[in-house]
Design a protein around this motif. Structure first.
Motif, mmCIF file in Angstrom:
data_model
loop_
_atom_site.group_PDB
_atom_site.id
_atom_site.type_symbol
_atom_site.label_atom_id
_atom_site.label_comp_id
_atom_site.label_asym_id
_atom_site.label_seq_id
_atom_site.Cartn_x
_atom_site.Cartn_y
_atom_site.Cartn_z
ATOM 1 N N ALA A 1 0.960 7.383 8.827
ATOM 2 C CA ALA A 1 0.871 7.146 7.387
ATOM 3 C C ALA A 1 -0.243 7.969 6.761
ATOM 4 O O ALA A 1 -0.082 8.546 5.682
ATOM 5 C CB ALA A 1 0.658 5.657 7.120
ATOM 6 N N ARG B 1 11.573 12.176 -0.088
ATOM 7 C CA ARG B 1 12.810 11.412 0.107
ATOM 8 C C ARG B 1 13.565 11.901 1.342
ATOM 9 O O ARG B 1 14.083 11.115 2.130
ATOM 10 C CB ARG B 1 13.692 11.516 -1.142
ATOM 11 C CG ARG B 1 13.137 10.802 -2.354
ATOM 12 C CD ARG B 1 14.195 10.616 -3.428
ATOM 13 N NE ARG B 1 14.674 11.879 -3.965
ATOM 14 C CZ ARG B 1 14.111 12.526 -4.995
ATOM 15 N NH1 ARG B 1 13.040 12.005 -5.570
ATOM 16 N NH2 ARG B 1 14.625 13.656 -5.447
ATOM 17 N N LYS C 1 11.599 10.953 4.530
ATOM 18 C CA LYS C 1 11.717 9.516 4.790
ATOM 19 C C LYS C 1 13.045 9.211 5.496
ATOM 20 O O LYS C 1 13.091 8.440 6.466
ATOM 21 C CB LYS C 1 11.632 8.757 3.454
ATOM 22 C CG LYS C 1 11.408 7.262 3.569
ATOM 23 C CD LYS C 1 11.488 6.618 2.198
ATOM 24 C CE LYS C 1 10.484 7.214 1.244
ATOM 25 N NZ LYS C 1 10.550 6.586 -0.099
ATOM 26 N N ASN D 1 13.753 7.722 9.336
ATOM 27 C CA ASN D 1 14.649 6.586 9.572
ATOM 28 C C ASN D 1 15.691 6.948 10.632
ATOM 29 O O ASN D 1 16.019 6.127 11.497
ATOM 30 C CB ASN D 1 15.358 6.190 8.271
ATOM 31 C CG ASN D 1 14.450 5.431 7.325
ATOM 32 O OD1 ASN D 1 13.455 4.842 7.744
ATOM 33 N ND2 ASN D 1 14.777 5.444 6.051
ATOM 34 N N ASN E 1 8.021 3.088 8.960
ATOM 35 C CA ASN E 1 8.166 4.460 8.465
ATOM 36 C C ASN E 1 6.886 4.909 7.750
ATOM 37 O O ASN E 1 6.516 4.357 6.709
ATOM 38 C CB ASN E 1 9.357 4.538 7.510
ATOM 39 C CG ASN E 1 9.756 5.967 7.207
ATOM 40 O OD1 ASN E 1 8.927 6.843 7.055
ATOM 41 N ND2 ASN E 1 11.053 6.210 7.123
ATOM 42 N N ALA F 1 6.297 7.338 5.910
ATOM 43 C CA ALA F 1 6.515 7.982 4.610
ATOM 44 C C ALA F 1 6.760 6.973 3.507
ATOM 45 O O ALA F 1 7.072 7.347 2.379
ATOM 46 C CB ALA F 1 7.694 8.953 4.699
ATOM 47 N N LYS F 2 6.608 5.675 3.818
ATOM 48 C CA LYS F 2 6.917 4.638 2.830
ATOM 49 C C LYS F 2 5.687 3.901 2.306
ATOM 50 O O LYS F 2 5.791 2.761 1.874
ATOM 51 C CB LYS F 2 7.877 3.611 3.445
ATOM 52 C CG LYS F 2 9.297 4.105 3.643
ATOM 53 C CD LYS F 2 10.197 2.984 4.132
ATOM 54 C CE LYS F 2 11.638 3.444 4.226
ATOM 55 N NZ LYS F 2 12.547 2.372 4.690
ATOM 56 N N THR F 3 4.536 4.524 2.333
ATOM 57 C CA THR F 3 3.328 3.815 1.900
ATOM 58 C C THR F 3 3.123 3.921 0.390
ATOM 59 O O THR F 3 3.588 4.863 -0.261
ATOM 60 C CB THR F 3 2.079 4.377 2.601
ATOM 61 O OG1 THR F 3 1.834 5.719 2.152
ATOM 62 C CG2 THR F 3 2.264 4.380 4.115
ATOM 63 N N ARG F 4 2.416 2.966 -0.144
ATOM 64 C CA ARG F 4 2.146 2.937 -1.584
ATOM 65 C C ARG F 4 1.282 4.123 -2.002
ATOM 66 O O ARG F 4 1.491 4.725 -3.057
ATOM 67 C CB ARG F 4 1.449 1.622 -1.938
ATOM 68 C CG ARG F 4 1.059 1.493 -3.415
ATOM 69 C CD ARG F 4 0.475 0.115 -3.702
ATOM 70 N NE ARG F 4 -0.645 -0.173 -2.826
ATOM 71 C CZ ARG F 4 -1.901 0.232 -3.047
ATOM 72 N NH1 ARG F 4 -2.188 0.955 -4.119
ATOM 73 N NH2 ARG F 4 -2.866 -0.087 -2.211
ATOM 74 N N THR G 1 1.172 7.092 -0.761
ATOM 75 C CA THR G 1 1.983 8.310 -0.834
ATOM 76 C C THR G 1 2.754 8.360 -2.142
ATOM 77 O O THR G 1 2.802 9.396 -2.819
ATOM 78 C CB THR G 1 2.957 8.374 0.360
ATOM 79 O OG1 THR G 1 2.211 8.433 1.574
ATOM 80 C CG2 THR G 1 3.856 9.593 0.261
ATOM 81 N N ARG G 2 3.380 7.233 -2.509
ATOM 82 C CA ARG G 2 4.133 7.190 -3.768
ATOM 83 C C ARG G 2 3.218 7.436 -4.962
ATOM 84 O O ARG G 2 3.572 8.159 -5.895
ATOM 85 C CB ARG G 2 4.829 5.832 -3.914
ATOM 86 C CG ARG G 2 5.941 5.586 -2.923
ATOM 87 C CD ARG G 2 6.790 4.402 -3.340
ATOM 88 N NE ARG G 2 6.009 3.189 -3.505
ATOM 89 C CZ ARG G 2 5.743 2.325 -2.536
ATOM 90 N NH1 ARG G 2 6.187 2.561 -1.305
ATOM 91 N NH2 ARG G 2 5.030 1.244 -2.759
#
Length: 438
Positions: free
Chosen positions: A175, A198, A201, A205, A221, A223-226, A228-229
């Motif tokens: 992460a 996207r 990610k 998966n 995953n 690539a799904k951290t807050r 990063t977004r």
């Protein structure tokens, strides 16, 4: 069996006579340890002792690869297995399986993102469209290739957003690594980085679902951290659109372009509401002048048919057909055989028309917006543009034939050209029928 004390010299001198299929010598130091030789093969250590009424012979390894002391130790281990009621052949097979698994795990731990990325693209390609696959290639591309445009004076292409991650081991993608990548990319190309995130990610998966790679990726995953977004932010809604009062100036500028192929292409974008690449990929076999239809390669449904309206038909008919080139909007100099980047032509026309910020995709948005003036049914517009139905009735109960779409589409085209001050003859029956059906 005569037994001798194994020494390096004795083993080096041992050979199988040419008139025999095989020959053996046996060690006096460890019962059951021997060396087997054949006329052609290299001598190997073997172990042979009685087990459950049989005398299985098990190869230990080549004399050249094993020292005498190591061979004796392995023979003693096999004897201990027999003493404990275990078949040394099964024990050997289990050890080999464990060694294979250990080597496989070690090899998998060294796999890079780039190596697995190629396998991922190969696995998913049958399920993707050409454009989606090309996006994945572009995002991970290394750059450094010579280019004459789009490099901001560098002369070479820059690496794709994901390229810096390709050299990492899959096990090293955490992460914190993805967050640092996002923070860096957000400074120069946040839009491309959002698309890259996207895709990455989805890649992770996929890895988590594969037996060969699921042990190499993080349980959650990365690539799904807050963070990063937040680093990449949200894409702002685009609002570039042609207004009704701008149509005359825009059409005048586009029709005055020195490149007739580009001129026809931009007009067709507006008059069909199709996506930029859908029109670029149009081939002559997709144009059916008999039934007045166009076959569009659709990224949503695979393909869709839309009406070939009169003015669009005239634009296409005016284009040159290059020999052995299948594309309608062909280019003799472009690498792909068709015009590849309409932005330059679009910008030139907009500069003449004094319209700021309008993009090729803005013409698709304009088609939808301009139909509001005519109160065309939303489902008709969506079907022409290739949007997914948004209501249950549209999905399951409404089936519009091409002729019904044609009535509305020709009405849209006639109105747009009228607002642009372009004179063109239309089938008045179609317009009357459209009024009646609406």
């Amino acid at each position: 069996m005569a037994r001798i004390n194994f020494t390096t010299g004795r083993l080096a001198a041992f050979a199988c006579p040419a008139d025999k299929a095989q020959a053996f010598i046996w060690d006096a130091g460890v019962t059951g340890l021997g060396v087997r030789a054949t006329p052609r093969g290299a001598p190997s250590y073997i172990f042979q002792r009685e087990f459950q009424g049989k005398s299985p012979r098990i190869t230990i390894g080549a004399v050249a690869d094993w020292s005498i002391s190591h061979a004796r130790e392995r023979a003693r281990e096999m004897q201990r297995d027999i003493d404990q009621g275990r078949d040394p052949r099964l024990v050997k097979a289990e050890r080999q399986a464990e060694d294979t698994a250990t080597r496989a795990a070690a090899k998998a731990a060294e796999l890079t993102v780039g190596e697995v990325w190629k396998l991922y693209l190969e696995d998913r390609r049958p399920l993707w469209g050409v454009r989606h696959h090309d996006d994945h290639l572009r995002l991970a591309k290394g750059g450094g290739e010579k280019a004459t445009r789009g490099t901001r004076g560098r002369g070479v292409t820059i690496p794709g957003p994901l390229h810096s991650l390709m050299s990492l081991r899959l096990t090293d993608v955490t992460a914190s690594v993805v967050e640092a990548w996002a923070a860096k990319e957000a400074k120069t190309r946040p839009s491309s980085a959002r698309l890259a995130l996207r895709c990455f990610k989805a890649f992770l998966n996929w890895c988590a679902e594969q037996d060969d790679y699921k042990g190499q990726v993080q349980p959650v995953n990365p690539a799904k951290t807050r963070r990063t977004r937040e680093a990449l932010g949200k894409a702002s809604a685009k609002s570039d659109v042609l207004l009704k009062e701008q149509l005359a100036a825009w059409f005048d500028a586009v029709r005055s372009l020195s490149n007739p192929v580009m001129s026809a292409y931009l007009q067709m974008l507006l008059l069909t509401g199709a996506r930029r690449t859908e029109v670029l990929d149009l081939t002559w076999k997709d144009v059916d002048t008999r039934w007045k239809s166009l076959t569009i390669r659709d990224k949503v449904e695979g393909e869709r048919k839309i009406p070939l309206t009169p003015h669009v038909a005239e634009l296409i008919a005016s284009l040159p057909r290059l020999s052995e080139n299948p594309y309608v909007f062909a280019s003799a100099t472009a690498k792909d055989g068709r015009i590849s980047d309409p932005r330059a032509g679009m910008q030139a026309a907009c500069a003449v028309a004094k319209i700021e910020g309008l993009t090729p995709h803005g013409l698709r948005r304009s088609f939808k917006s301009l139909t509001e003036w005519l109160e065309i049914p939303a489902g008709v517009v969506a079907q022409i543009m290739g949007h997914k139905p948004s209501a249950t009735a549209e999905k399951h109960y409404t089936v519009r034939p091409l002729d019904l779409l044609r009535i509305h589409h020709e009405r849209i085209e006639a109105w747009v050209l009228e607002q642009a001050g372009i004179e063109f003859k239309f089938d008045e029956q179609s317009e009357k029928a459209a009024d009646t059906s609406h």
